[in-house]
Design an enzyme around this catalytic site. Structure first.
Site, PDB file in Angstrom:
ATOM      1  N   GLU A 120       0.831  -1.209   0.000  1.00  0.00           N
ATOM      2  CA  GLU A 120       0.000   0.000   0.000  1.00  0.00           C
ATOM      3  C   GLU A 120       0.866   1.261   0.000  1.00  0.00           C
ATOM      4  OE1 GLU A 120      -4.234  -0.578   1.032  1.00  0.00           O
ATOM      5  OE2 GLU A 120      -3.336  -0.944   3.011  1.00  0.00           O
ATOM      6  N   GLU A 140      -4.594  -8.843   2.947  1.00  0.00           N
ATOM      7  CA  GLU A 140      -5.625  -8.520   3.935  1.00  0.00           C
ATOM      8  C   GLU A 140      -6.824  -9.469   3.900  1.00  0.00           C
ATOM      9  OE1 GLU A 140      -3.137  -4.858   3.676  1.00  0.00           O
ATOM     10  OE2 GLU A 140      -3.859  -6.380   2.267  1.00  0.00           O
TER      11      GLU A 140
END
Length: 266
Positions: A120, A140
């Protein structure tokens, strides 16, 4: 120069090198690291002598994402860091470049793990270099979590949507070669040389006119949110003033005189 126990700051000429420094945890994100990162972005933009930024990791890893113990409320050591986050509840997102963009070019030098929050943060950088054994991915969903660092928005704008969705929905790891093939990174280099390659790219940037470099970066990101017609109009508005700068005149003069230009941000 700033820094914290989990983030080191070093100058290499006109380049500021920020190193995620928690190798025992594969540089998993901690509050001291996030505070140090944010302060590093601010320092780089505030110092006109800094022309580029490199983000890398210590100990053969880039970043293994958020420390899940920290996410559960443990390990956020240091009252001073908690006070910083309380004063600016957005600080961690700015540190991760979720909605903060330094005006100086940011080059990622990746070795080892660059997963979850690491991937990210990577999306907030401008140029990306990785060692051939580096690993990328957004894990995730495999843990029942959501990649809330911006990936569902930004990733599909940076790589083809089919690849973005596969990365987001499978939670599988990607090799450096595969990451390069889908356009997530730009260079794959021998292990242990990502920082060397990043410094070489930074040196090329540092040799260019800093006002021009910063205007070009700003124009690219601004135009990405516009129609082509609006983007072209905005480009002229941002670009024409650069031609009137002393640096632009120096660049042309140096070319004619066959010498390196001396840019002064004027």
């Amino acid at each position: 120069m700033g820094g914290t126990e989990h983030l080191t700051v070093q100058r290499e000429g006109a380049t500021l090198v920020l190193t995620l420094n928690r190798p025992e945890a594969k540089n998993a994100l901690s509050l001291p690291m996030l505070v140090g990162l944010y302060d590093g972005w601010v320092e780089a933009d505030a110092d006109d002598a800094i022309r580029s930024i490199i983000l890398t990791g210590a100990g053969g890893a880039f970043c293994a994402g958020m420390d899940l113990k920290a996410l559960a409320g443990k390990g956020m050591e240091g009252q001073q860091y908690r006070d910083r986050l309380k004063a600016d509840p957005d600080l961690h997102w700015k540190a991760m470049l979720r909605h903060h963009r330094p005006r100086k070019p940011v080059i990622a030098a990746v070795e080892g793990y660059c997963v979850a929050g690491g991937t990210e943060i990577l999306q907030g950088t401008d140029i990306r270099v990785a060692g051939e054994s580096a690993t990328f991915g957004l894990f995730e969903v495999k843990r029942g979590l959501f990649p809330i660092g911006g990936s569902t928005v930004r990733l599909q704008r940076q790589i083809p949507r089919t690849h973005a969705l596969e990365m987001l929905l499978t939670g599988r790891p990607y090799s450096a070669r595969e990451a390069a093939d889908i356009g997530l990174i730009g260079h794959v280099v021998p292990d242990g040389t990502a920082l060397e390659k990043a410094l070489a790219i930074a040196g090329q940037i540092n040799d260019c006119g800093p006002l021009a470099v910063e205007a070009v970066k700003a124009s690219v990101y601004e135009a990405a949110e516009m129609s082509e017609a609006d983007g072209l109009a905005a480009e002229l508005k941002r670009g024409w003033p650069i031609f009137d700068t002393a640096d632009a005149k120096e660049g042309s003069r140096a070319f004619a005189e066959r010498r390196p230009p001396v840019f002064r941000r004027e």
